[in-house]
Scaffold this motif. Structure first.
Motif, PDB file in Angstrom:
ATOM      1  N   SER A   1      -1.220  50.978  -6.731  1.00  0.00           N
ATOM      2  CA  SER A   1      -2.395  51.476  -6.004  1.00  0.00           C
ATOM      3  C   SER A   1      -2.099  51.587  -4.515  1.00  0.00           C
ATOM      4  O   SER A   1      -2.491  52.555  -3.857  1.00  0.00           O
ATOM      5  CB  SER A   1      -3.587  50.535  -6.224  1.00  0.00           C
ATOM      6  OG  SER A   1      -3.968  50.500  -7.585  1.00  0.00           O
TER       7      SER A   1
ATOM      8  N   GLN B   1      -2.030  54.977  -2.218  1.00  0.00           N
ATOM      9  CA  GLN B   1      -2.761  55.125  -0.956  1.00  0.00           C
ATOM     10  C   GLN B   1      -1.843  55.681   0.128  1.00  0.00           C
ATOM     11  O   GLN B   1      -2.246  56.523   0.935  1.00  0.00           O
ATOM     12  CB  GLN B   1      -3.329  53.769  -0.526  1.00  0.00           C
ATOM     13  CG  GLN B   1      -4.435  53.239  -1.423  1.00  0.00           C
ATOM     14  CD  GLN B   1      -4.690  51.745  -1.234  1.00  0.00           C
ATOM     15  OE1 GLN B   1      -4.058  51.100  -0.406  1.00  0.00           O
ATOM     16  NE2 GLN B   1      -5.619  51.211  -2.008  1.00  0.00           N
TER      17      GLN B   1
ATOM     18  N   ASP C   1     -13.876  48.326   4.510  1.00  0.00           N
ATOM     19  CA  ASP C   1     -13.383  48.812   3.218  1.00  0.00           C
ATOM     20  C   ASP C   1     -11.910  49.186   3.266  1.00  0.00           C
ATOM     21  O   ASP C   1     -11.160  48.968   2.300  1.00  0.00           O
ATOM     22  CB  ASP C   1     -14.207  50.018   2.762  1.00  0.00           C
ATOM     23  CG  ASP C   1     -15.632  49.647   2.396  1.00  0.00           C
ATOM     24  OD1 ASP C   1     -15.863  48.466   2.052  1.00  0.00           O
ATOM     25  OD2 ASP C   1     -16.513  50.519   2.472  1.00  0.00           O
TER      26      ASP C   1
ATOM     27  N   GLU D   1      -6.198  47.660   3.253  1.00  0.00           N
ATOM     28  CA  GLU D   1      -5.170  48.557   2.726  1.00  0.00           C
ATOM     29  C   GLU D   1      -3.918  48.483   3.610  1.00  0.00           C
ATOM     30  O   GLU D   1      -3.967  48.814   4.798  1.00  0.00           O
ATOM     31  CB  GLU D   1      -5.682  49.996   2.688  1.00  0.00           C
ATOM     32  CG  GLU D   1      -6.851  50.201   1.737  1.00  0.00           C
ATOM     33  CD  GLU D   1      -7.321  51.648   1.718  1.00  0.00           C
ATOM     34  OE1 GLU D   1      -6.664  52.502   2.357  1.00  0.00           O
ATOM     35  OE2 GLU D   1      -8.352  51.924   1.071  1.00  0.00           O
TER      36      GLU D   1
ATOM     37  N   ASP E   1      -9.343  52.021 -10.868  1.00  0.00           N
ATOM     38  CA  ASP E   1      -9.593  51.607  -9.476  1.00  0.00           C
ATOM     39  C   ASP E   1      -9.699  50.096  -9.346  1.00  0.00           C
ATOM     40  O   ASP E   1     -10.646  49.563  -8.780  1.00  0.00           O
ATOM     41  CB  ASP E   1     -10.865  52.278  -8.942  1.00  0.00           C
ATOM     42  CG  ASP E   1     -11.023  52.063  -7.434  1.00  0.00           C
ATOM     43  OD1 ASP E   1      -9.992  51.841  -6.762  1.00  0.00           O
ATOM     44  OD2 ASP E   1     -12.163  52.096  -6.952  1.00  0.00           O
TER      45      ASP E   1
ATOM     46  N   SER F   1     -10.388  48.098  -5.862  1.00  0.00           N
ATOM     47  CA  SER F   1     -11.699  47.871  -5.257  1.00  0.00           C
ATOM     48  C   SER F   1     -12.315  46.539  -5.670  1.00  0.00           C
ATOM     49  O   SER F   1     -13.228  46.059  -5.010  1.00  0.00           O
ATOM     50  CB  SER F   1     -12.657  49.011  -5.620  1.00  0.00           C
ATOM     51  OG  SER F   1     -12.864  49.057  -7.019  1.00  0.00           O
TER      52      SER F   1
END
Length: 549
Positions: free
Chosen positions: A135, A139, A292, A296, A373, A376
């Motif tokens: 993931s 990204q 959010d 990352e 996902d 998340s």
């Protein structure tokens, strides 16, 4: 006898294929001295290269943003201590006796079939973290190349297949050559930020978190530690490399121990530092990207590179870092996961389908998680999973440290061959099931909200107490099914290393070193561990010794 392997033609094509497919990475079996030609330094570098993953940055960031820097740093430190202490005996046994963690688990309280439970736990660890790392890579590909996430997930999955097929030889080259590049790309921007603006350190240390008031409290620390402790099963991947360590001798003793400690439990030192850096970078970019996106890694390093480099090179360099990191760890996840699934499947069905099949199975599970996902709801998945992982690792570590060396109820030398072990040993199985079951109940608030943060503590404490208690109750009767393997030649050499003497398996006609074989029940010959595992009729499996069971 010569220690080189000289395969002969087997009479049974299926058995011959299974035997030959396991010779590259020694799936399901002891790794022989004739294959272990790497130095301790190369093995250690290869093992540490596998922890170049960026998930630590996300994990640390998630904990820090929720609970504040103070709670996050204490949680990271607590988890690191637990992981180091429990990982040490596992790393030592893997390196000393050249077997992976599943084979160690079999003889450390679980039994021949009982450790199937923990193989599934470990296999789950590998595809959960493959999905997490995939993931993160997706990204990066989205930011740098504009690939939609679903396509990035697919690319990050498919690109590891060619690398992982070839086992330790290909992985050692990949990890050794990419590690220096990865270290420079990770450390340089952090040093630049601190030197250029020391105020970033003050803002980092004073960050209170969204769920906290800036103070340190036990619940927040334990919740954060529980997430970090999901990484406790990483020691299994480290052992997958450490099993290829050369024999320990008086001449290489210092280098051997240094490699085992650094690449075994020592992985968590770098892991904890990455988690702390993740908190720092998340706080640094929080105002710019929001809560959010702050966890990352691609966003963290994009902002860090932006502070020190021309804008045109920032995104490409951040993408390079992400891609290198994710390839380094996901070849390890795919490799170790395939070993774990193959171990379980072969023991249960007594059929070896080939490791490549389970490379694809593991990648399929990981891809499904990515498309769902999982990033998340990362902390929720890891918090739940950590209960099972802690229960398993603490049970095995306690069996080695307490039952073997203190109580002396568990055999010091690990055993993994079918016929030598009972099917199920209640010592490890009961301790693991009780510890994981009760801690999962706590995690899901079954015993109230107050106790919920204590689920990882419960998993560790229950496993630590029940493992020696069960050994005392059973008086160690369920460790060995028989006291000897029917071969007169010593299993260990004069330095305590597994013997390098070579014998021929009369089923597959391959040459194997002494520790991988046992006498045959029906012939005056020896049989290798894989042929014993796939013996559906049990014709070759030695009988139990009633007086010894």
């Amino acid at each position: 006898m010569s220690t080189t392997e000289s395969p002969l033609t087997a009479s049974d094509p299926a058995t011959d294929r299974a035997a030959k497919e396991t010779l590259e990475d020694y799936t399901l079996r002891f790794a022989p001295r004739g294959y272990r030609r790497w130095s301790p330094a190369v093995v250690a570098t290869t093992a540490l290269g596998g922890i170049a993953y960026l998930a630590d940055f996300s994990i640390g960031a998630g904990i820090g943003l929720a609970h504040g820097t103070g709670n996050a740093l204490i949680a990271i430190a607590v988890a690191a201590v637990v992981i180091f202490v429990t990982g040490f005996p596992l790393a030592y046994y893997g390196a000393r006796y050249n077997i992976d963690l599943d084979l160690i688990t079999r003889g450390s309280g679980f039994g021949y079939y009982g450790s199937v439970l923990t193989s599934v736990i470990f296999a789950s660890f590998t595809f959960i973290f493959f999905a997490l790392e995939g993931s993160i890579m997706a990204q990066g590909l989205e930011l740098g190349l504009g690939l939609p996430l679903w396509l990035g997930y697919l690319v990050s999955t498919l690109m590891v297949i060619p690398l992982v097929i070839y086992g330790m030889k290909a992985l050692s080259k990949l990890q050794v050559w990419t590690t220096p590049i990865w270290l420079v790309l990770m450390i340089a921007p952090l040093v630049h930020l601190v030197v250029r603006d020391p105020g970033t350190v003050d803002r980092f240390l004073s960050y209170a978190g969204t769920d906290g008031d800036g103070g340190v409290n036990t619940a927040s620390v334990l919740l954060g530690a529980g997430v970090c402790l999901s990484l406790i099963a990483q020691i299994g991947e480290q052992v997958d490399y450490l099993r290829f360590m050369p024999p320990k001798t008086p001449e290489n003793r210092r280098g051997w121990w240094t490699a085992v400690v650094m690449a075994g439990p020592g992985w968590v030192v770098l892991g904890a530092l990455k988690q702390a850096i993740g908190v720092f970078l998340a706080v640094y970019i929080l105002a710019e990207v929001g809560p959010d996106a702050a966890p990352e890694p691609i966003q963290q390093f994009r902002s860090a590179f932006d502070a020190m480099l021309p804008s045109w090179v920032v995104v490409p360099l951040a993408v390079v870092l992400v891609v290198i990191s994710q390839i380094k760890i996901n070849v390890t996840n795919a490799y170790s996961g395939s070993l774990a699934w193959t171990n379980s499947f072969t023991r249960v069905t007594r059929h070896y389908p080939g490791r490549l099949v389970f490379v694809l199975v593991n990648l399929g599970f990981a891809l499904a998680l990515m498309e769902a996902d999982m990033f998340s709801f990362l902390n929720g998945i890891l918090g739940f999973y950590s209960n099972c992982a802690i229960a398993w690792v603490v049970t095995v570590a306690t069996d080695i440290g307490v039952n073997k060396y203190v109580l002396k109820l568990s055999p010091l030398r690990p055993e993994f061959r079918r016929g030598m072990l009972h099917a199920v040993n209640p010592v490890g199985v009961v301790a693991f099931v009780a510890a994981s079951g009760i801690s999962i109940a706590l995690y899901f608030h079954a015993l109230g909200d107050t106790l919920q943060p204590y689920s990882p503590v419960a998993a560790a404490v229950i496993a630590f107490v029940l493992t020696p208690l069960m050994a005392i109750v059973t008086r160690g009767r369920y460790y060995l099914r028989r006291p000897d393997d029917g071969i007169g030649e010593p299993l260990l050499d004069r330095d305590g290393n597994p013997s390098a003497s070579v014998l021929v398996c009369h089923v597959c006609h391959e040459h194997y070193e002494r520790p991988d074989l046992a006498a045959c029940q029906t012939h005056d010959a020896v049989v290798c561990s894989l042929c014993l595992s796939t013996d559906r009729a049990g014709d070759h499996v030695l009988p139990a010794r009633p007086t010894d069971t």
